[in-house]
Design a protein around this motif. Structure first.
Motif, PDB file in Angstrom:
ATOM      1  N   THR A 104      -2.033   6.368   2.848  1.00 30.89           N
ATOM      2  CA  THR A 104      -2.413   5.045   3.349  1.00 30.89           C
ATOM      3  C   THR A 104      -2.731   5.165   4.825  1.00 30.89           C
ATOM      4  O   THR A 104      -1.875   5.558   5.625  1.00 30.89           O
ATOM      5  CB  THR A 104      -1.269   4.029   3.155  1.00 30.89           C
ATOM      6  OG1 THR A 104      -0.948   3.942   1.765  1.00 30.89           O
ATOM      7  CG2 THR A 104      -1.669   2.656   3.671  1.00 30.89           C
TER       8      THR A 104
ATOM      9  N   ASP B 169      -6.761   1.313   6.297  1.00 28.15           N
ATOM     10  CA  ASP B 169      -6.519   0.683   4.991  1.00 28.15           C
ATOM     11  C   ASP B 169      -5.656  -0.567   5.158  1.00 28.15           C
ATOM     12  O   ASP B 169      -5.926  -1.609   4.552  1.00 28.15           O
ATOM     13  CB  ASP B 169      -5.780   1.641   4.042  1.00 28.15           C
ATOM     14  CG  ASP B 169      -6.609   2.839   3.615  1.00 28.15           C
ATOM     15  OD1 ASP B 169      -7.850   2.749   3.618  1.00 28.15           O
ATOM     16  OD2 ASP B 169      -5.986   3.871   3.282  1.00 28.15           O
TER      17      ASP B 169
ATOM     18  N   LEU C 181       0.818  -1.217   0.000  1.00 25.42           N
ATOM     19  CA  LEU C 181       0.000   0.000   0.000  1.00 25.42           C
ATOM     20  C   LEU C 181       0.852   1.267   0.000  1.00 25.42           C
ATOM     21  O   LEU C 181       0.517   2.241  -0.699  1.00 25.42           O
ATOM     22  CB  LEU C 181      -0.948  -0.005   1.205  1.00 25.42           C
ATOM     23  CG  LEU C 181      -2.069  -1.045   1.145  1.00 25.42           C
ATOM     24  CD1 LEU C 181      -2.811  -1.112   2.468  1.00 25.42           C
ATOM     25  CD2 LEU C 181      -3.018  -0.756  -0.007  1.00 25.42           C
TER      26      LEU C 181
END
Length: 197
Positions: free
Chosen positions: A26, A30, A17
């Motif tokens: 991020t 998440d 990510l």
């Protein structure tokens, strides 16, 4: 095969990510969702004190992977320069290919974290440049190549080699449309010409 720990799964998800979205974009939620944890649960904090501590773990993971394979294809023998350069080029290019996420994180995110950049310099880049410089000095001492400024020549060789995959990873296409095999062949030819002139 042992099951991957939650901590390790968090590191893997965060690495992906951070590389795709960036560190700032991020969220902890998440990362938790990507691992299969409840987004707002705060479960990540059972393993890491903060998102920055998780970024440090991501960097440590990448560094540890490289350190496990840090030896380069130099044996100090009288093997010809082009053969060693080709092997060196293939090893370094392959390592960068396996670490696309690390390249993206390093070049897009770590300017905000100078202490993490220093870890990469100290544990990865300086040893790599030093190994190539040592090989060059050995070759010059054995009379196989002319005397050169080994550290500077190492910087030129390694820098020009690593630029190609970094450009492709960050910008999405090979530089000048040249594929990796052609690039490596030209790099070996230019390096050989310079070192055996």
């Amino acid at each position: 095969m042992p099951e991957t720990s939650t901590r390790q799964r968090i590191i893997v998800a965060a690495s992906r990510l951070f590389a795709e979205r960036g560190y700032a974009k991020t969220s902890v939620a998440d990362i938790q969702t990507a691992v299969g944890l409840t987004g707002g649960s705060g479960a990540l904090y059972k393993h890491f004190g903060s998102k920055e501590e998780l970024l440090r773990a991501v960097v440590d993971e990448h560094v540890a992977h490289y350190e496990a394979e840090k030896s380069l294809p130099f044996d100090g023998s009288s093997e010809d320069v082009p053969a060693v350069l080709e092997r060196l080029g293939r090893v370094i290019l392959a390592r960068l290919e396996l670490s696309v996420e690390n390249v993206r994180i390093t070049f897009r995110e770590l300017d905000q974290f100078p202490e993490l950049l220093e870890i990469l310099h100290a544990r990865l880049m300086r040893p790599l440049y030093a190994q190539v410089a040592e090989w060059l000095a050995q070759q010059a001492a054995a009379g196989r190549v002319p005397a050169v400024d080994a550290p500077a020549t190492s910087a030129v060789l390694v820098g020009s080699l690593t630029y190609y995959p970094i450009y492709r990873i960050l910008l999405g296409e090979p530089e000048a449309g040249v594929d990796q095999d052609r690039f490596l062949a030209a790099w070996v030819a230019v390096g050989t010409a310079a070192l055996t002139a």
